[in-house]
Design a protein around this motif. Structure first.
Motif, PDB file in Angstrom:
ATOM      1  N   LEU A  30      -9.561   7.631   1.491  1.00  0.00           N
ATOM      2  CA  LEU A  30      -9.261   8.936   2.066  1.00  0.00           C
ATOM      3  C   LEU A  30      -9.674   8.937   3.530  1.00  0.00           C
ATOM      4  CD1 LEU A  30      -8.415  11.933   1.862  1.00  0.00           C
ATOM      5  CD2 LEU A  30     -10.763  12.437   1.161  1.00  0.00           C
ATOM      6  N   ALA A  31      -8.736   9.227   4.407  1.00  0.00           N
ATOM      7  CA  ALA A  31      -9.021   9.258   5.843  1.00  0.00           C
ATOM      8  C   ALA A  31      -8.830  10.674   6.372  1.00  0.00           C
ATOM      9  CB  ALA A  31      -8.100   8.293   6.587  1.00  0.00           C
ATOM     10  N   TYR A  32      -9.766  11.100   7.222  1.00  0.00           N
ATOM     11  CA  TYR A  32      -9.672  12.389   7.895  1.00  0.00           C
ATOM     12  C   TYR A  32      -9.079  12.150   9.280  1.00  0.00           C
ATOM     13  CZ  TYR A  32     -12.889  14.080   4.293  1.00  0.00           C
ATOM     14  OH  TYR A  32     -13.479  14.421   3.103  1.00  0.00           O
ATOM     15  N   VAL A  38      -4.267   9.784   1.956  1.00  0.00           N
ATOM     16  CA  VAL A  38      -4.716   9.079   0.759  1.00  0.00           C
ATOM     17  C   VAL A  38      -3.918   7.787   0.656  1.00  0.00           C
ATOM     18  CG1 VAL A  38      -4.997   9.190  -1.742  1.00  0.00           C
ATOM     19  CG2 VAL A  38      -5.244  11.266  -0.367  1.00  0.00           C
ATOM     20  N   MET A  39      -4.619   6.666   0.517  1.00  0.00           N
ATOM     21  CA  MET A  39      -3.950   5.373   0.497  1.00  0.00           C
ATOM     22  C   MET A  39      -4.518   4.503  -0.620  1.00  0.00           C
ATOM     23  SD  MET A  39      -3.504   2.701   3.660  1.00  0.00           S
ATOM     24  CE  MET A  39      -5.281   2.494   3.896  1.00  0.00           C
ATOM     25  N   MET A  40      -3.611   3.861  -1.371  1.00  0.00           N
ATOM     26  CA  MET A  40      -4.015   2.977  -2.456  1.00  0.00           C
ATOM     27  C   MET A  40      -3.026   1.838  -2.582  1.00  0.00           C
ATOM     28  SD  MET A  40      -5.156   5.671  -5.445  1.00  0.00           S
ATOM     29  CE  MET A  40      -5.849   4.352  -6.450  1.00  0.00           C
ATOM     30  N   GLY A  41      -3.458   0.768  -3.237  1.00  0.00           N
ATOM     31  CA  GLY A  41      -2.585  -0.346  -3.544  1.00  0.00           C
ATOM     32  C   GLY A  41      -2.668  -0.671  -5.021  1.00  0.00           C
ATOM     33  N   GLY A  42      -1.704  -1.402  -5.509  1.00  0.00           N
ATOM     34  CA  GLY A  42      -1.730  -1.781  -6.916  1.00  0.00           C
ATOM     35  C   GLY A  42      -0.549  -1.243  -7.683  1.00  0.00           C
ATOM     36  N   GLU A  43      -0.525  -1.561  -8.958  1.00  0.00           N
ATOM     37  CA  GLU A  43       0.635  -1.274  -9.796  1.00  0.00           C
ATOM     38  C   GLU A  43       0.921   0.204  -9.948  1.00  0.00           C
ATOM     39  OE1 GLU A  43       2.154  -2.305 -14.330  1.00  0.00           O
ATOM     40  OE2 GLU A  43       0.584  -3.500 -13.398  1.00  0.00           O
ATOM     41  N   ASN A  44      -0.132   1.007 -10.116  1.00  0.00           N
ATOM     42  CA  ASN A  44       0.052   2.445 -10.337  1.00  0.00           C
ATOM     43  C   ASN A  44      -0.275   3.263  -9.092  1.00  0.00           C
ATOM     44  OD1 ASN A  44       0.760   2.167 -13.131  1.00  0.00           O
ATOM     45  ND2 ASN A  44      -1.412   1.781 -13.565  1.00  0.00           N
ATOM     46  N   ALA A  45      -0.197   2.629  -7.936  1.00  0.00           N
ATOM     47  CA  ALA A  45      -0.631   3.296  -6.711  1.00  0.00           C
ATOM     48  C   ALA A  45       0.146   4.582  -6.442  1.00  0.00           C
ATOM     49  CB  ALA A  45      -0.489   2.343  -5.529  1.00  0.00           C
ATOM     50  N   GLN A  46       1.474   4.538  -6.611  1.00  0.00           N
ATOM     51  CA  GLN A  46       2.289   5.712  -6.318  1.00  0.00           C
ATOM     52  C   GLN A  46       1.850   6.916  -7.146  1.00  0.00           C
ATOM     53  OE1 GLN A  46       5.257   5.345  -4.067  1.00  0.00           O
ATOM     54  NE2 GLN A  46       4.821   7.523  -3.940  1.00  0.00           N
ATOM     55  N   LYS A  47       1.658   6.680  -8.433  1.00  0.00           N
ATOM     56  CA  LYS A  47       1.260   7.767  -9.331  1.00  0.00           C
ATOM     57  C   LYS A  47      -0.139   8.281  -9.005  1.00  0.00           C
ATOM     58  CE  LYS A  47       0.860   8.826 -14.282  1.00  0.00           C
ATOM     59  NZ  LYS A  47       1.000   8.275 -15.652  1.00  0.00           N
ATOM     60  N   LEU A  65       0.837  -1.185   0.000  1.00  0.00           N
ATOM     61  CA  LEU A  65       0.000   0.000   0.000  1.00  0.00           C
ATOM     62  C   LEU A  65       0.877   1.241   0.000  1.00  0.00           C
ATOM     63  CD1 LEU A  65      -2.715  -1.063   2.597  1.00  0.00           C
ATOM     64  CD2 LEU A  65      -2.885  -1.093   0.109  1.00  0.00           C
ATOM     65  N   VAL A  66       0.457   2.213  -0.757  1.00  0.00           N
ATOM     66  CA  VAL A  66       1.153   3.501  -0.821  1.00  0.00           C
ATOM     67  C   VAL A  66       0.238   4.540  -0.198  1.00  0.00           C
ATOM     68  CG1 VAL A  66       2.107   5.273  -2.334  1.00  0.00           C
ATOM     69  CG2 VAL A  66       2.394   2.853  -2.901  1.00  0.00           C
ATOM     70  N   PHE A  67       0.769   5.321   0.712  1.00  0.00           N
ATOM     71  CA  PHE A  67      -0.071   6.378   1.269  1.00  0.00           C
ATOM     72  C   PHE A  67       0.748   7.630   1.531  1.00  0.00           C
ATOM     73  CE2 PHE A  67       1.136   3.525   4.704  1.00  0.00           C
ATOM     74  CZ  PHE A  67       1.663   4.375   5.662  1.00  0.00           C
ATOM     75  N   THR A  68       0.079   8.748   1.391  1.00  0.00           N
ATOM     76  CA  THR A  68       0.667  10.056   1.669  1.00  0.00           C
ATOM     77  C   THR A  68      -0.326  10.845   2.511  1.00  0.00           C
ATOM     78  OG1 THR A  68       1.993  10.111  -0.355  1.00  0.00           O
ATOM     79  CG2 THR A  68       1.490  12.225   0.674  1.00  0.00           C
ATOM     80  N   THR A  69       0.180  11.550   3.490  1.00  0.00           N
ATOM     81  CA  THR A  69      -0.662  12.359   4.370  1.00  0.00           C
ATOM     82  C   THR A  69      -0.281  13.823   4.210  1.00  0.00           C
ATOM     83  OG1 THR A  69      -0.742  10.544   5.971  1.00  0.00           O
ATOM     84  CG2 THR A  69      -1.400  12.720   6.742  1.00  0.00           C
ATOM     85  N   ILE A  70      -1.292  14.663   3.987  1.00  0.00           N
ATOM     86  CA  ILE A  70      -1.039  16.105   3.957  1.00  0.00           C
ATOM     87  C   ILE A  70      -1.641  16.724   5.207  1.00  0.00           C
ATOM     88  CG2 ILE A  70      -0.967  16.210   1.450  1.00  0.00           C
ATOM     89  CD1 ILE A  70      -3.725  17.508   1.503  1.00  0.00           C
ATOM     90  N   HIS A  71      -0.999  17.776   5.690  1.00  0.00           N
ATOM     91  CA  HIS A  71      -1.399  18.415   6.941  1.00  0.00           C
ATOM     92  C   HIS A  71      -1.963  19.803   6.658  1.00  0.00           C
ATOM     93  CE1 HIS A  71       0.839  15.143   8.654  1.00  0.00           C
ATOM     94  NE2 HIS A  71       1.964  15.573   8.107  1.00  0.00           N
ATOM     95  N   THR A  72      -3.139  20.071   7.203  1.00  0.00           N
ATOM     96  CA  THR A  72      -3.767  21.381   7.025  1.00  0.00           C
ATOM     97  C   THR A  72      -3.926  22.065   8.380  1.00  0.00           C
ATOM     98  OG1 THR A  72      -6.101  20.734   7.314  1.00  0.00           O
ATOM     99  CG2 THR A  72      -5.097  20.355   5.147  1.00  0.00           C
ATOM    100  N   THR A  73      -4.198  23.353   8.319  1.00  0.00           N
ATOM    101  CA  THR A  73      -4.411  24.112   9.543  1.00  0.00           C
ATOM    102  C   THR A  73      -5.509  25.136   9.332  1.00  0.00           C
ATOM    103  OG1 THR A  73      -3.305  25.429  11.255  1.00  0.00           O
ATOM    104  CG2 THR A  73      -2.700  25.894   8.979  1.00  0.00           C
ATOM    105  N   ASP A  74      -6.176  25.494  10.433  1.00  0.00           N
ATOM    106  CA  ASP A  74      -7.141  26.599  10.464  1.00  0.00           C
ATOM    107  C   ASP A  74      -8.396  26.367   9.642  1.00  0.00           C
ATOM    108  OD1 ASP A  74      -5.663  28.390  12.219  1.00  0.00           O
ATOM    109  OD2 ASP A  74      -4.235  28.555  10.581  1.00  0.00           O
ATOM    110  N   LEU A  75      -8.697  25.108   9.304  1.00  0.00           N
ATOM    111  CA  LEU A  75      -9.965  24.766   8.665  1.00  0.00           C
ATOM    112  C   LEU A  75     -10.602  23.610   9.424  1.00  0.00           C
ATOM    113  CD1 LEU A  75      -9.301  24.814   4.803  1.00  0.00           C
ATOM    114  CD2 LEU A  75     -10.649  26.448   6.128  1.00  0.00           C
ATOM    115  N   PRO A  76     -11.890  23.714   9.799  1.00  0.00           N
ATOM    116  CA  PRO A  76     -12.558  22.605  10.488  1.00  0.00           C
ATOM    117  C   PRO A  76     -12.703  21.390   9.573  1.00  0.00           C
ATOM    118  CG  PRO A  76     -13.805  24.658  10.695  1.00  0.00           C
ATOM    119  CD  PRO A  76     -12.764  24.885   9.658  1.00  0.00           C
ATOM    120  N   GLU A  77     -12.799  20.219  10.183  1.00  0.00           N
ATOM    121  CA  GLU A  77     -12.951  18.983   9.424  1.00  0.00           C
ATOM    122  C   GLU A  77     -14.193  19.023   8.539  1.00  0.00           C
ATOM    123  OE1 GLU A  77     -13.152  14.146  10.276  1.00  0.00           O
ATOM    124  OE2 GLU A  77     -13.493  15.576  11.904  1.00  0.00           O
ATOM    125  N   SER A  78     -15.285  19.571   9.042  1.00  0.00           N
ATOM    126  CA  SER A  78     -16.535  19.600   8.274  1.00  0.00           C
ATOM    127  C   SER A  78     -16.408  20.461   7.022  1.00  0.00           C
ATOM    128  CB  SER A  78     -17.684  20.120   9.151  1.00  0.00           C
ATOM    129  OG  SER A  78     -17.358  21.391   9.705  1.00  0.00           O
TER     130      SER A  78
END
Length: 420
Positions: free
Chosen positions: A209-211, A222-231, A179-192
């Motif tokens: 997609l996980a919050y 964002v997490m995916m698996g498979g041949e083109n997951a990274q891209k 599995l390939v996953f990348t997490t981005i971090h945000t600030t000053d915006l509510p989850e909703s």
């Protein structure tokens, strides 16, 4: 492939040690394509380890244990697991020699008790410990895999690096996908607000997609698996970054203090802090980053009003008329420390961290954060929730976030409570 994690040690159950091993291993196992379905913590007693291991093997193809591999009488993990599998412990002279050398390198004669660390489960694949004395082991039994790691986090992580490629091959051989996953971090915006924008602007659902909300902001994984997951993951992450723009401050293992440090270094700016309620924690965050002396000049812990007045130059009028916990005082503190230390930016924090000291007008959790540049000075009002520790931690994070916004954009987000 399904996995389980078994952490062993009475100190975990007593709460004297926080189990960070499980969090690390869960993430790592996920990355190699193992779905963690169970995490168990047990005391270092034979019956408890045996019961937990049998239970884990019922639902998992892979069980990873941490703890109980040392030389003392309460380190019984490998003996117990050998008993469950019906195997013997055998002496590996090469492993024992490595343990002996580690003591010799420290100028210490190896205690006799450490001979037990040369004993391994018969048939196990053994991994020498580069930073400690307890080796790791990998045992295959009836289609299942049991991995044994030491409980000391630095040793566990070091051994995991050696074992991970073996497990990657095991997953691939069983038809699994990394599995390939990348997490981005945000600030000053509510989850909703974030969720509404994603649902409105994405033509299709982002897979996996996980919050991940916290007092520091909302992270999106964002997490995916498979041949083109990274891209594919990169494509989704780039779309999210464009969508939220300056509200995104980093990815994966980035820390806010590192990001702020890079921005300061790029501008060749210096920063200093004036702290009241945080007592030096903001300065501590800056100096967690190696090389921060390039841009962090120092600070003043102005807990007492006399220090605010006599060192930072906050006027008696401001303190009498508005109080130490006020926008006016925060601005004056930031201006004062900037001038005092001759830096480009001054950041300040003053507030009521609790548990006492609050009033109806100024309740516990009220914090003002100031920022001063050569051209202007600003103050922001926050009302943080939680105990004293949480209020102070949130103040540190928000101060860094304000500095990051200013350095990256030359302005502040509309969502920040700027005091006029």
């Amino acid at each position: 492939m399904r996995g389980a994690i078994l952490t062993i040690g009475r100190e975990i159950l007593l709460g004297t040690i926080v189990d960070t091993n499980s969090a690390f291993l869960s993430k790592e196992l996920c990355s190699v394509g193992v779905e963690v379905v169970k995490i168990i913590s047990v005391s270092d007693e034979n019956w408890a380890i045996e019961e937990a291991l049998v239970d884990a093997l019922k639902v998992a193809d892979l069980v990873v244990t941490t703890g109980g591999l040392g030389p003392t009488s309460d380190d019984i993990t490998k003996k117990t697991i050998a008993g469950v599998l019906g195997r013997k412990l055998v002496l590996r002279e090469d492993i024992l020699e490595g343990v002996r050398r580690m003591f010799e390198d420290r100028g210490i004669e190896m205690p006799q008790i450490n001979v037990s660390q040369g004993m391994v489960i018969d048939g196990a694949e053994v991994f020498p410990n580069p930073v400690g004395t307890a080796p790791g082991m990998l045992v295959r039994e009836a289609g299942r895999i049991i991995v044994m790691l030491p409980g000391v986090p630095v040793e566990m992580k070091s051994l995991w690096k050696s074992m991970k490629p073996v497990l990657v091959r095991e997953v691939e051989n069983r038809g699994g996908k990394q599995l390939v996953f990348t997490t981005i971090h945000t600030t000053d915006l509510p989850e909703s607000v974030i969720a509404e924008r994603i649902e409105a602007e994405f033509p299709e659902v982002v897979p996996h997609l996980a919050y991940l909300p916290s007092y520091r902001g909302v992270s999106l994984r964002v997490m995916m698996g498979g041949e083109n997951a990274q891209k594919q993951v990169r494509s989704y992450v780039d779309s999210l970054r464009r969508m939220f723009g300056d509200y995104v401050w980093g990815e994966d293992e980035d820390t806010l203090e590192e990001v702020v440090g890079r921005l300061l270094r790029e501008r060749r700016w210096k920063i200093a802090v004036a702290e009241s309620c945080t007592g030096g924690l903001i300065g501590g965050a800056f100096t967690r980053v190696p090389g921060s002396s390039d841009y962090f000049w120092g600070g003043v812990i102005s807990y007492a009003n006399d220090v605010k007045e006599n060192v930072l130059g906050v006027s008696r009028e401001v303190l009498n008329q508005h109080g130490a916990v006020s926008a006016e005082c925060a601005r004056a503190m930031a201006i004062g420390v900037r001038k005092l230390l001759g830096v480009d930016l001054g950041v300040s924090a003053t507030g009521i961290a609790g548990p006492g000291g609050g009033t109806t007008e100024k309740p516990v959790g009220l914090v003002y954060i100031g920022l001063a540049s050569e051209d202007d000075a600003f103050a922001f009002r926050f009302l943080f929730r939680g105990d004293r520790h949480k209020v102070r931690e949130q103040t540190v994070y928000k101060a860094l976030s304000i500095v990051r916004w200013y350095l990256a954009t030359g302005r502040f987000p509309d969502t920040l409570p700027l005091c006029e």
